[in-house]
Design a protein around this motif. Structure first.
Motif, short mmCIF file in Angstrom:
data_model
loop_
_atom_site.label_atom_id
_atom_site.label_comp_id
_atom_site.label_asym_id
_atom_site.label_seq_id
_atom_site.Cartn_x
_atom_site.Cartn_y
_atom_site.Cartn_z
N PRO A 120 -23.40 59.37 34.78
CA PRO A 120 -22.35 58.38 34.56
C PRO A 120 -22.09 57.57 35.83
CG PRO A 120 -21.70 60.49 33.63
CD PRO A 120 -22.97 60.74 34.41
N GLY A 121 -21.96 56.27 35.66
CA GLY A 121 -21.70 55.41 36.80
C GLY A 121 -22.94 54.85 37.48
N ASP A 122 -24.12 55.42 37.18
CA ASP A 122 -25.35 54.87 37.77
C ASP A 122 -25.54 53.43 37.31
OD1 ASP A 122 -26.17 57.06 39.22
OD2 ASP A 122 -27.52 57.83 37.68
N ARG A 123 -26.16 52.65 38.18
CA ARG A 123 -26.52 51.26 37.84
C ARG A 123 -28.01 51.24 37.52
NH1 ARG A 123 -23.88 49.84 43.48
NH2 ARG A 123 -25.36 51.54 43.85
N VAL A 124 -28.32 50.93 36.26
CA VAL A 124 -29.69 51.08 35.76
C VAL A 124 -30.24 49.71 35.37
CG1 VAL A 124 -31.18 52.21 34.07
CG2 VAL A 124 -29.13 53.39 34.92
N LEU A 125 -31.30 49.30 36.03
CA LEU A 125 -32.00 48.06 35.69
C LEU A 125 -33.10 48.37 34.69
CD1 LEU A 125 -32.83 45.08 36.06
CD2 LEU A 125 -34.16 45.81 38.08
N LEU A 137 -33.65 52.06 25.09
CA LEU A 137 -33.16 52.53 26.39
C LEU A 137 -31.78 51.96 26.71
CD1 LEU A 137 -36.39 52.35 28.59
CD2 LEU A 137 -35.14 54.42 27.91
N THR A 138 -31.56 50.70 26.37
CA THR A 138 -30.25 50.10 26.64
C THR A 138 -29.15 50.90 25.97
OG1 THR A 138 -31.19 47.89 26.88
CG2 THR A 138 -28.86 48.02 26.31
N GLN A 139 -29.37 51.33 24.74
CA GLN A 139 -28.37 52.12 24.02
C GLN A 139 -28.22 53.53 24.61
OE1 GLN A 139 -28.82 51.56 19.53
NE2 GLN A 139 -30.65 50.54 20.33
N LEU A 140 -29.35 54.15 24.90
CA LEU A 140 -29.32 55.52 25.41
C LEU A 140 -28.68 55.60 26.79
CD1 LEU A 140 -32.92 56.55 24.28
CD2 LEU A 140 -30.78 57.50 23.38
N VAL A 141 -29.01 54.64 27.65
CA VAL A 141 -28.42 54.63 28.99
C VAL A 141 -26.93 54.35 28.92
CG1 VAL A 141 -28.41 53.44 31.21
CG2 VAL A 141 -30.58 53.98 30.11
N THR A 142 -26.53 53.39 28.08
CA THR A 142 -25.11 53.08 27.91
C THR A 142 -24.33 54.31 27.46
OG1 THR A 142 -25.58 50.77 27.41
CG2 THR A 142 -23.47 51.63 26.67
N ALA A 143 -24.92 55.10 26.58
CA ALA A 143 -24.24 56.30 26.05
C ALA A 143 -24.00 57.35 27.13
CB ALA A 143 -25.06 56.90 24.91
N THR A 144 -24.73 57.30 28.23
CA THR A 144 -24.52 58.27 29.32
C THR A 144 -23.33 57.90 30.20
OG1 THR A 144 -25.91 57.15 30.96
CG2 THR A 144 -27.01 58.67 29.42
N GLY A 145 -22.81 56.70 30.02
CA GLY A 145 -21.74 56.22 30.90
C GLY A 145 -22.25 55.44 32.09
N ALA A 146 -23.56 55.20 32.14
CA ALA A 146 -24.14 54.37 33.20
C ALA A 146 -23.99 52.90 32.83
CB ALA A 146 -25.60 54.72 33.42
N LYS A 147 -24.19 52.04 33.81
CA LYS A 147 -24.09 50.60 33.60
C LYS A 147 -25.49 50.00 33.52
CE LYS A 147 -19.67 50.21 35.99
NZ LYS A 147 -18.92 49.57 37.12
#
Length: 330
Positions: A149-154, A166-176
């Protein structure tokens, strides 16, 4: 049966509708009446003659490595209970981390029984075909990325089949999520799927916008589905100590090697490391289907084409206008 063959290496026009004998399932195989066949960017590269040192493809051949349909015959050693079951699978010739993606652009195709995924009643077969490769790849990347959570993911190639998942899965973790793609339609889709920031990487100095979105610090994790020059540019937008997962080559080869990443203080995780890890691919495929069937994950199928229009599907992908996954329907 109707099928499409690549009669020679070349442009999309070499894809030709033909009549071929029905395949006969061997030991451990099933015959699937194909309702939908996945069209990958890799299919377009192989058709052009690229990659023959890695994929021993010689024309004429039937492209396509992933299908969904109904089992109509079983070979020796296969439980006859599979007959009549809706399934999604790689073709018998294909395989994660090996094999050749061929045999799928046809009314009927062979698959290995041990690799079959039963399609939930809630899912249509077009959606199921779109998940055969992308669903498993996206979940495997998530397991390797270690996102918090909170990671910034490009995410590059965020408008593609894997990128949209991936956009959906990463968002669900609380990352940006910082989604990089080409064109307004793909960026709008990324925003709808949860991206915090969207960047058009067809514009110059796009990496500066990524840096600005991270307060000048750079992305903590890069999930690179673009490769080539775009992937190498993404390295400039990675924070020191970032993890860089290179899984795509649509931009012209994989982005960088371990030495280039290390020079920037970045840890490279290659696609080989992801696919070579200890993953139960059948289980992870079932997990992807279940996530979509339950509504926790959305599949984007941008275009479908009838089987005989496979050349048009390839032309759409080559023009970079395809959004999400492209599918042939038999």
């Amino acid at each position: 049966m109707r099928a499409v063959e690549a009669k020679s290496f070349g442009g999309p026009e070499v894809l030709t509708p033909v009549e071929l004998p029905d395949p006969v399932p061997g030991t451990g195989q099933v015959l699937v009446d194909v309702a939908a066949a996945d069209v990958m960017f890799l299919d377009t590269l192989l058709r052009s003659g690229w990659g023959t040192a890695f994929f021993p493809v010689r024309p004429p051949y039937v492209p396509g490595g992933a299908i969904a349909g109904v089992v109509s015959a079983v070979g020796a050693g296969v439980d006859p209970a599979w007959l009549g079951t809706r399934v999604a699978a790689q073709t018998a010739a294909s395989g994660i981390g090996g094999g050749v993606p061929t045999g799928g652009y046809a009314e009927r195709a062979l698959a290995v029984a041990d690799n079959l995924l039963e399609v939930p009643a809630e899912l249509d077969l077009v959606t199921a075909a779109a998940l055969v490769h992308d669903g498993r790849t996206a979940l495997a990347l998530m397991r390797s990325a270690g996102i918090r959570p909170g990671d910034r993911v490009l995410i590059t190639a965020a408008g593609g089949g894997v990128g949209t998942l991936l956009t959906q899965l990463v968002t669900a973790t609380g990352a940006k999520v910082i989604a990089a793609a080409r064109g307004e339609a793909k960026l709008a889709l990324a925003q709808r799927l949860g991206a915090t920031t969207v960047v058009d990487y067809s514009e110059t100095e796009w990496t500066e916008r990524v840096l600005a979105a991270t307060g000048g610090e750079g992305a903590d994790i890069v999930l690179d589905g673009a490769g080539g020059a775009l992937g190498r540019a993404a390295l400039e937008a990675a924070a020191p100590g970032a993890r860089f997962l290179a899984f795509g080559s649509a931009g012209g080869g994989f982005a960088l090697d371990a030495a280039a990443a290390a020079a920037h203080g970045v840890t490279l995780i290659s696609l080989h490391e992801v696919t070579g890890s200890d993953i139960d691919w059948r289980a992870i495929g079932t997990e992807a289907l279940a996530a979509v069937a339950s509504g926790r994950l959305t599949v984007t199928v941008g275009r479908t084409f009838p089987l005989e229009k496979a050349a048009d599907a390839h032309a759409t992908i080559a023009a970079r206008t395809a959004v999400g996954r492209t599918i042939l329907t038999a």
